[in-house]
Design a protein around this motif. Structure first.
Motif, PDB file in Angstrom:
ATOM      1  N   UNK A  25       0.822  -1.210   0.000  1.00 48.67           N
ATOM      2  CA  UNK A  25       0.000   0.000   0.000  1.00 48.67           C
ATOM      3  C   UNK A  25       0.852   1.256   0.000  1.00 48.67           C
ATOM      4  N   UNK A  26       2.072   1.153   0.504  1.00 45.33           N
ATOM      5  CA  UNK A  26       2.944   2.326   0.592  1.00 45.33           C
ATOM      6  C   UNK A  26       3.891   2.426  -0.602  1.00 45.33           C
ATOM      7  N   UNK A  27       4.565   1.313  -0.908  1.00 47.55           N
ATOM      8  CA  UNK A  27       5.623   1.388  -1.908  1.00 47.55           C
ATOM      9  C   UNK A  27       5.614   0.279  -2.938  1.00 47.55           C
ATOM     10  N   UNK A  28       4.780  -0.728  -2.784  1.00 44.86           N
ATOM     11  CA  UNK A  28       4.855  -1.897  -3.646  1.00 44.86           C
ATOM     12  C   UNK A  28       5.914  -2.854  -3.119  1.00 44.86           C
ATOM     13  N   UNK A  29       6.014  -4.019  -3.724  1.00 37.53           N
ATOM     14  CA  UNK A  29       7.038  -4.973  -3.319  1.00 37.53           C
ATOM     15  C   UNK A  29       6.573  -6.020  -2.334  1.00 37.53           C
ATOM     16  N   UNK A  30       5.270  -6.088  -2.067  1.00 42.16           N
ATOM     17  CA  UNK A  30       4.769  -7.078  -1.130  1.00 42.16           C
ATOM     18  C   UNK A  30       5.005  -8.499  -1.575  1.00 42.16           C
ATOM     19  N   UNK A  31       5.132  -8.704  -2.883  1.00 49.53           N
ATOM     20  CA  UNK A  31       5.418 -10.038  -3.401  1.00 49.53           C
ATOM     21  C   UNK A  31       6.750 -10.584  -2.923  1.00 49.53           C
ATOM     22  N   UNK A  32       7.663  -9.689  -2.512  1.00 51.74           N
ATOM     23  CA  UNK A  32       8.930 -10.121  -1.935  1.00 51.74           C
ATOM     24  C   UNK A  32       8.715 -10.949  -0.671  1.00 51.74           C
ATOM     25  N   UNK A  33       7.580 -10.719  -0.036  1.00 48.51           N
ATOM     26  CA  UNK A  33       7.259 -11.426   1.203  1.00 48.51           C
ATOM     27  C   UNK A  33       6.420 -12.665   0.910  1.00 48.51           C
ATOM     28  N   UNK A  34       5.356 -12.499   0.125  1.00 43.69           N
ATOM     29  CA  UNK A  34       4.406 -13.589  -0.061  1.00 43.69           C
ATOM     30  C   UNK A  34       4.911 -14.695  -0.986  1.00 43.69           C
ATOM     31  N   UNK A  35       5.612 -14.343  -2.052  1.00 38.43           N
ATOM     32  CA  UNK A  35       6.076 -15.367  -2.992  1.00 38.43           C
ATOM     33  C   UNK A  35       7.064 -16.336  -2.341  1.00 38.43           C
ATOM     34  N   UNK A  36       8.116 -15.847  -1.640  1.00 43.96           N
ATOM     35  CA  UNK A  36       9.017 -16.799  -0.978  1.00 43.96           C
ATOM     36  C   UNK A  36       8.317 -17.664   0.065  1.00 43.96           C
ATOM     37  N   UNK A  37       7.351 -17.088   0.801  1.00 45.38           N
ATOM     38  CA  UNK A  37       6.647 -17.869   1.823  1.00 45.38           C
ATOM     39  C   UNK A  37       5.822 -18.980   1.172  1.00 45.38           C
ATOM     40  N   UNK A  38       5.157 -18.679   0.071  1.00 46.98           N
ATOM     41  CA  UNK A  38       4.393 -19.703  -0.640  1.00 46.98           C
ATOM     42  C   UNK A  38       5.310 -20.797  -1.188  1.00 46.98           C
ATOM     43  N   UNK A  39       6.456 -20.404  -1.713  1.00 45.81           N
ATOM     44  CA  UNK A  39       7.403 -21.391  -2.233  1.00 45.81           C
ATOM     45  C   UNK A  39       7.961 -22.263  -1.109  1.00 45.81           C
ATOM     46  N   UNK A  40       8.222 -21.663   0.051  1.00 47.37           N
ATOM     47  CA  UNK A  40       8.705 -22.436   1.203  1.00 47.37           C
ATOM     48  C   UNK A  40       7.655 -23.421   1.701  1.00 47.37           C
ATOM     49  N   UNK A  41       6.388 -23.109   1.434  1.00 40.63           N
ATOM     50  CA  UNK A  41       5.297 -24.017   1.805  1.00 40.63           C
ATOM     51  C   UNK A  41       5.134 -25.134   0.769  1.00 40.63           C
ATOM     52  N   UNK A  42       6.100 -25.231  -0.158  1.00 42.55           N
ATOM     53  CA  UNK A  42       6.127 -26.278  -1.185  1.00 42.55           C
ATOM     54  C   UNK A  42       5.026 -26.118  -2.234  1.00 42.55           C
ATOM     55  N   UNK A  43       4.574 -24.885  -2.435  1.00 41.73           N
ATOM     56  CA  UNK A  43       3.607 -24.619  -3.500  1.00 41.73           C
ATOM     57  C   UNK A  43       4.386 -24.456  -4.811  1.00 41.73           C
ATOM     58  N   UNK A  44       4.033 -25.167  -5.887  1.00 40.60           N
ATOM     59  CA  UNK A  44       4.732 -25.051  -7.164  1.00 40.60           C
ATOM     60  C   UNK A  44       4.736 -23.613  -7.688  1.00 40.60           C
ATOM     61  N   UNK A  45       5.768 -23.245  -8.465  1.00 42.09           N
ATOM     62  CA  UNK A  45       5.934 -21.850  -8.911  1.00 42.09           C
ATOM     63  C   UNK A  45       4.713 -21.223  -9.571  1.00 42.09           C
ATOM     64  N   UNK A  46       4.100 -21.898 -10.548  1.00 40.02           N
ATOM     65  CA  UNK A  46       2.951 -21.297 -11.230  1.00 40.02           C
ATOM     66  C   UNK A  46       1.771 -21.117 -10.281  1.00 40.02           C
ATOM     67  N   UNK A  47       1.544 -22.081  -9.388  1.00 40.14           N
ATOM     68  CA  UNK A  47       0.475 -21.967  -8.405  1.00 40.14           C
ATOM     69  C   UNK A  47       0.796 -20.859  -7.396  1.00 40.14           C
ATOM     70  N   UNK A  48       2.083 -20.687  -7.132  1.00 37.54           N
ATOM     71  CA  UNK A  48       2.504 -19.601  -6.247  1.00 37.54           C
ATOM     72  C   UNK A  48       2.167 -18.252  -6.859  1.00 37.54           C
ATOM     73  N   UNK A  49       2.533 -18.059  -8.133  1.00 35.75           N
ATOM     74  CA  UNK A  49       2.234 -16.798  -8.811  1.00 35.75           C
ATOM     75  C   UNK A  49       0.731 -16.543  -8.867  1.00 35.75           C
TER      76      UNK A  49
END
Length: 257
Positions: A25-49
């Motif tokens: 909401x302030x600067x963008x870049x939230x995907x830096x947080x959510x994408x790695x967390x989803x990948x660490x949860x063993x979610x495949x890349x396309x499903x993560x995106x």
């Protein structure tokens, strides 16, 4: 397709989405947080995106509605840009399912460095409205869909890209550019989300939990952005760009740790 995630993992995803919504909401870049967390949860890349787009859409929608309520976004000024961003993102989301994203490894770091240096070396950039360096038609037909395309293919930092483009190319003050970026980011999230839904790539349970976190985070971040103004937005954008650049360099083994 749906993965069974434990309650503990879902709780972590909620927290990650809340923090991401605030930052986005302030600067963008939230995907830096959510994408790695989803990948660490063993979610495949396309499903993560795809799942990231689902939860991100609600965060950007929340921020957009807040900006409209505060009068920082004029619908007439963004409606055409909204469509251009949506189309660009839909094309990017379609392309990412068939092409390698490795081509972004050279372009994105260079863009991140440019954005960070722009706001560091031009401390008054975005302080006031200035003369546009690009016409409405050119900006709408090239820059906006290009950023949308990037968001459809990958995503993190899209809000920062839209904000910088608004300041540097359209002469907007930083608060206005950041507010407009929320609407354009919502469009790009929505455009790519529709493509991913049609392809059956969204994880709905994980995404629903993250939606709740995004709404909470985006609501708080929007209030912080309005109150903090340029003094808050500028360092946040620089920080997001530096962190993203560091992540790229670390992934490529170019950092000594």
């Amino acid at each position: 397709m749906e993965f069974v995630l434990s309650p503990e993992i879902l709780a972590v995803l909620f927290i990650a989405a809340t923090l991401a919504g605030f930052v986005d909401a302030i600067a963008g870049g939230g995907g830096l947080i959510t994408i790695p967390v989803l990948l660490l949860a063993q979610v495949p890349p396309l499903h993560t995106l795809a799942t990231n787009k689902l939860q991100g859409s609600f965060g950007s929608l929340t921020a957009t509605l807040m900006m409209l309520r505060k009068g920082l976004i004029q619908f007439a000024n963004v409606k055409v840009l909204f469509v251009c961003s949506l189309i660009g993102a839909a094309l990017g989301a379609f392309a990412v399912q068939f092409v390698s994203t490795k081509t972004l490894d050279v372009v994105i770091p260079a863009v991140l460095v440019a954005i960070a240096l722009y706001f560091l070396l031009a401390p008054n950039a975005g302080a006031l409205d200035s003369r546009p360096r690009m016409t409405d038609g050119t900006y709408c037909g090239t820059v906006v869909p290009a950023i949308g395309f990037y968001d459809g293919m990958f995503g993190p930092g899209t809000g920062s890209f839209f904000s910088m483009a608004g300041v540097a190319l359209r002469g907007q003050n930083l608060v206005t550019a950041t507010a407009n970026a929320k609407a354009l980011n919502f469009a790009s999230n929505l455009g790519s989300l529709l493509v991913f839904i049609s392809g059956g790539k969204v994880l709905w349970i994980a995404g629903s939990v993250m939606i709740a976190g995004q709404i909470v985070g985006a609501w708080g971040g929007s209030h912080a952005m309005v109150r903090g103004g340029t003094k808050l937005i500028r360092p946040m954008i620089v920080t997001v760009c530096v962190v993203m650049l560091g992540r790229y360099l670390w992934q490529k083994g170019l950092l000594p740790f």
